[in-house]
Design a protein around this motif. Sequence first.
Motif, PDB file in Angstrom:
ATOM      1  N   ALA B  79       0.827  -1.207   0.000  1.00 31.90           N
ATOM      2  CA  ALA B  79       0.000   0.000   0.000  1.00 31.90           C
ATOM      3  C   ALA B  79       0.862   1.259   0.000  1.00 31.90           C
ATOM      4  CB  ALA B  79      -0.918  -0.008   1.223  1.00 31.90           C
ATOM      5  N   TYR B  80       1.866   1.278   0.877  1.00 31.51           N
ATOM      6  CA  TYR B  80       2.684   2.487   1.017  1.00 31.51           C
ATOM      7  C   TYR B  80       3.418   2.826  -0.284  1.00 31.51           C
ATOM      8  CZ  TYR B  80       2.070   3.020   6.097  1.00 31.51           C
ATOM      9  OH  TYR B  80       1.567   3.247   7.359  1.00 31.51           O
ATOM     10  N   ALA B  81       3.929   1.773  -0.946  1.00 29.90           N
ATOM     11  CA  ALA B  81       4.683   2.026  -2.178  1.00 29.90           C
ATOM     12  C   ALA B  81       3.758   2.560  -3.269  1.00 29.90           C
ATOM     13  CB  ALA B  81       5.370   0.742  -2.641  1.00 29.90           C
ATOM     14  N   VAL B  83       0.938   4.292  -2.825  1.00 27.79           N
ATOM     15  CA  VAL B  83       0.618   5.682  -2.492  1.00 27.79           C
ATOM     16  C   VAL B  83       1.798   6.586  -2.861  1.00 27.79           C
ATOM     17  CG1 VAL B  83       0.236   7.301  -0.582  1.00 27.79           C
ATOM     18  CG2 VAL B  83      -0.980   5.107  -0.617  1.00 27.79           C
ATOM     19  N   ALA B  84       2.998   6.169  -2.450  1.00 27.60           N
ATOM     20  CA  ALA B  84       4.174   7.010  -2.668  1.00 27.60           C
ATOM     21  C   ALA B  84       4.450   7.199  -4.156  1.00 27.60           C
ATOM     22  CB  ALA B  84       5.392   6.396  -1.977  1.00 27.60           C
ATOM     23  N   ALA B  85       4.334   6.119  -4.932  1.00 24.51           N
ATOM     24  CA  ALA B  85       4.618   6.235  -6.363  1.00 24.51           C
ATOM     25  C   ALA B  85       3.608   7.164  -7.034  1.00 24.51           C
ATOM     26  CB  ALA B  85       4.605   4.852  -7.021  1.00 24.51           C
ATOM     27  N   ASP B  86       2.330   7.096  -6.617  1.00 21.63           N
ATOM     28  CA  ASP B  86       1.317   7.999  -7.176  1.00 21.63           C
ATOM     29  C   ASP B  86       1.671   9.459  -6.885  1.00 21.63           C
ATOM     30  OD1 ASP B  86      -0.121   5.904  -8.184  1.00 21.63           O
ATOM     31  OD2 ASP B  86      -1.681   5.917  -6.626  1.00 21.63           O
ATOM     32  N   VAL B  87       2.114   9.717  -5.646  1.00 20.52           N
ATOM     33  CA  VAL B  87       2.453  11.091  -5.259  1.00 20.52           C
ATOM     34  C   VAL B  87       3.690  11.563  -6.028  1.00 20.52           C
ATOM     35  CG1 VAL B  87       3.278  12.535  -3.347  1.00 20.52           C
ATOM     36  CG2 VAL B  87       1.361  10.955  -3.001  1.00 20.52           C
ATOM     37  N   VAL B  88       4.681  10.672  -6.159  1.00 18.96           N
ATOM     38  CA  VAL B  88       5.902  11.058  -6.885  1.00 18.96           C
ATOM     39  C   VAL B  88       5.567  11.388  -8.334  1.00 18.96           C
ATOM     40  CG1 VAL B  88       8.148  10.258  -7.712  1.00 18.96           C
ATOM     41  CG2 VAL B  88       7.445   9.794  -5.354  1.00 18.96           C
ATOM     42  N   ARG B  89       4.703  10.599  -8.951  1.00 17.04           N
ATOM     43  CA  ARG B  89       4.302  10.886 -10.338  1.00 17.04           C
ATOM     44  C   ARG B  89       3.681  12.267 -10.448  1.00 17.04           C
ATOM     45  NH1 ARG B  89       2.109   5.698 -10.551  1.00 17.04           N
ATOM     46  NH2 ARG B  89       3.606   4.293 -11.536  1.00 17.04           N
ATOM     47  N   ALA B  90       2.837  12.615  -9.494  1.00 19.68           N
ATOM     48  CA  ALA B  90       2.153  13.907  -9.542  1.00 19.68           C
ATOM     49  C   ALA B  90       3.101  15.064  -9.235  1.00 19.68           C
ATOM     50  CB  ALA B  90       0.977  13.903  -8.553  1.00 19.68           C
ATOM     51  N   GLU B  91       4.045  14.830  -8.325  1.00 23.05           N
ATOM     52  CA  GLU B  91       4.920  15.910  -7.861  1.00 23.05           C
ATOM     53  C   GLU B  91       6.158  16.104  -8.726  1.00 23.05           C
ATOM     54  OE1 GLU B  91       4.717  17.974  -5.003  1.00 23.05           O
ATOM     55  OE2 GLU B  91       2.619  17.354  -5.053  1.00 23.05           O
ATOM     56  N   GLN B  92       6.605  15.043  -9.367  1.00 28.15           N
ATOM     57  CA  GLN B  92       7.799  15.074 -10.212  1.00 28.15           C
ATOM     58  C   GLN B  92       9.023  15.705  -9.548  1.00 28.15           C
ATOM     59  OE1 GLN B  92       6.847  16.448 -14.175  1.00 28.15           O
ATOM     60  NE2 GLN B  92       5.938  14.454 -14.504  1.00 28.15           N
ATOM     61  N   PRO B  93       9.427  15.209  -8.404  1.00 33.20           N
ATOM     62  CA  PRO B  93      10.648  15.725  -7.792  1.00 33.20           C
ATOM     63  C   PRO B  93      11.878  15.211  -8.542  1.00 33.20           C
ATOM     64  CG  PRO B  93       9.846  13.847  -6.548  1.00 33.20           C
ATOM     65  CD  PRO B  93       8.840  14.090  -7.650  1.00 33.20           C
ATOM     66  N   ALA B  94      13.035  15.832  -8.236  1.00 24.95           N
ATOM     67  CA  ALA B  94      14.286  15.341  -8.821  1.00 24.95           C
ATOM     68  C   ALA B  94      14.862  14.209  -7.990  1.00 24.95           C
ATOM     69  CB  ALA B  94      15.295  16.482  -8.908  1.00 24.95           C
ATOM     70  N   ALA B 180      -5.277  12.937  -2.160  1.00 23.90           N
ATOM     71  CA  ALA B 180      -6.447  12.130  -2.528  1.00 23.90           C
ATOM     72  C   ALA B 180      -5.962  10.733  -2.900  1.00 23.90           C
ATOM     73  CB  ALA B 180      -7.165  12.779  -3.707  1.00 23.90           C
ATOM     74  N   LEU B 181      -6.464   9.726  -2.214  1.00 23.27           N
ATOM     75  CA  LEU B 181      -6.004   8.359  -2.453  1.00 23.27           C
ATOM     76  C   LEU B 181      -6.746   7.754  -3.633  1.00 23.27           C
ATOM     77  CD1 LEU B 181      -5.898   7.355   1.292  1.00 23.27           C
ATOM     78  CD2 LEU B 181      -3.917   7.671  -0.205  1.00 23.27           C
ATOM     79  N   ALA B 182      -5.992   7.135  -4.545  1.00 25.04           N
ATOM     80  CA  ALA B 182      -6.579   6.615  -5.772  1.00 25.04           C
ATOM     81  C   ALA B 182      -7.111   5.193  -5.610  1.00 25.04           C
ATOM     82  CB  ALA B 182      -5.527   6.660  -6.884  1.00 25.04           C
ATOM     83  N   PHE B 183      -6.917   4.618  -4.433  1.00 26.58           N
ATOM     84  CA  PHE B 183      -7.378   3.243  -4.211  1.00 26.58           C
ATOM     85  C   PHE B 183      -7.678   3.054  -2.738  1.00 26.58           C
ATOM     86  CE2 PHE B 183      -3.574   1.431  -2.187  1.00 26.58           C
ATOM     87  CZ  PHE B 183      -2.657   2.436  -2.444  1.00 26.58           C
ATOM     88  N   GLY B 184      -8.269   1.926  -2.399  1.00 28.81           N
ATOM     89  CA  GLY B 184      -8.625   1.675  -1.011  1.00 28.81           C
ATOM     90  C   GLY B 184      -8.118   0.330  -0.539  1.00 28.81           C
TER      91      GLY B 184
END
Lengths: 255, 328
Positions: B79-81, B83-94, B180-184
């Motif tokens: 679950a954590y991975a 969530v984190a990957a979704d956020v990273v995709r949206a945020e596009q950090p270096a 916003a969580l994309a899954f449950g």
Amino acid sequence: MRIVVCIKPVPDTAARIKVHKDGARIDPDGVKFTLGPYDSRCIARAVALKGAGEVVALAAGAAAGEAEAKKRIKDALALGCDKGIFVPDPAPENRDPLAVAKALASAIQGQGGADLIFCGRQATDDQALAVGPMLATLLDLPCVTDAVGIEVTGGSARVQRAAEGRVETLEVTLPAVITGQRDIGDEQYPKLKEILAAGKKPIAEHKVEWAAAKYAVAGLVPPPEKAPGKIVGEGPDAVPALLNLLQTEAKALAL
Amino acid sequence: MASKVLVIAEFRGGKFKKGALECVAAASRLAPALGGGDVTALVIGGADAKAAAASLGKQGATRVLAACADWLAEFNGDAYARVAADVVRAEQPALVLVAATLDGKDVAPRVAARLDVGYAPDVTKLAVEGGKLAIARPLYAGKAYANVTLAGAPAVVSVRPNTFALLEAPGADAPVADVALAFGAGDLKSKVVAVEAAKTDKVDLTEAEVIVSGGRGLKGPEHFVLLEALAAELGATVGASRAVVDAGWRPHHDQVGQTGKTVSPNLYFAVGISGAIQHLAGMATSKCIVAVNKDKDAPIFKVADYGIVGDLFDVVPRMTDEVKKLKK
């Protein structure tokens, strides 16, 4: 159940590791390789779980080289695996864990999948702890790391994970990827009969197009040299001087 | 290229892990060299994690994203991975940083695999040199160090705890925004059904600032009370060599070494440990090493900063007493 155990030859943990003069890898001279210490414990558990199925030992991307990898597959066969699969690698030094995970995923899919996949929690050489979780992600499977126990019931498993300061119990659907801690299975020593039988078990090759590395080692260096330490004294009377040095010189002790 | 750094900040047992705070502090120091921009912390957990999220500003986070829900309160790597990957995709950090705790080393490789980018595990050096990330990590449990380059954006890096210092002048709280969580929970193939906390309030070995480890010189499991008494005075965590774990004197999760935990405390006491390579490999990055051994030729003295040659059964109780005195 059909179980795949991913294995890796690693230098014996008692080996003296020196950086090769080319600065790109370790000097293999005089280094004895073994099956990863966690890998063999995963094999023990896999063999106990397989029932009427089979256990496949799978090796890819071993820096120790092809001959060494095949020897270690033989070790796995002697420990009770039914067959081996070897993924040849033209450039195995310091392989990117993600590329290894992709090669393993390809080999597992190529042989029709698995109900359960084990990896040792870590290889004791590059210690990335990455291949298992990456492999699960690529195959879209659940993954439990640092497992110390597993029971399989029908299409699911209950897995104990030894996390920091706690033990979690997870329920996962199968297939799943499990990375095994020391307590996942017992240390096994094969009997001569099993070693001989291993010679007759099949080892297949699975060729892959190795993915471009996303992680590369630009060079290896020996650990920083340490100045020789100080023997503060002998016996309990040296304790006050030691504590004083820790407080004033090393500034490592704050009470 | 986006220039911000995103830290996946681990919250466990009612607080942020020290390694997570170190990552936020490191991110805030690195951010200017990466072209500035936000230092974003991502908090995944339950209501208590969300309540604490703003405090990450003190270590330099300029904003905090909270992905918090009851079903995320217990750690679950799947679950954590996600969530984190979704956020990273949206945020596009270096750069994505995670503390290299057991949970961090579970999540980080999955995030890298989801994004198909390079991952450097358990690094002990992370800097920006000539506009590029300079990363080094120990291999063979510290018998060699590798300089590592990563391809793809972002670079995903897990940082060994105790590598970076916290900020000396902590800042103010940071603003917190909900993710916003994309899954449950129902979308997951794994769920945590029970958690049994260890019966100790000790800091985990990998994050401990002071460790007192014992080896075969203790002569039996019953004598570890000597080390426990010293550790209690020092606020230390007790570790063990492989020999005593193999002998069944101590549990495997106490083992320091190449087949156990790799630790990097400020102060490491090796008591009755001869110093087999496989043990040295697990603690050589400790900042200060003290050895107590009756054999003056024991290899442990070669890596120790300070040593006492003597019988640990005399030295350790004396040390406990002297530490007690100093504390008064």
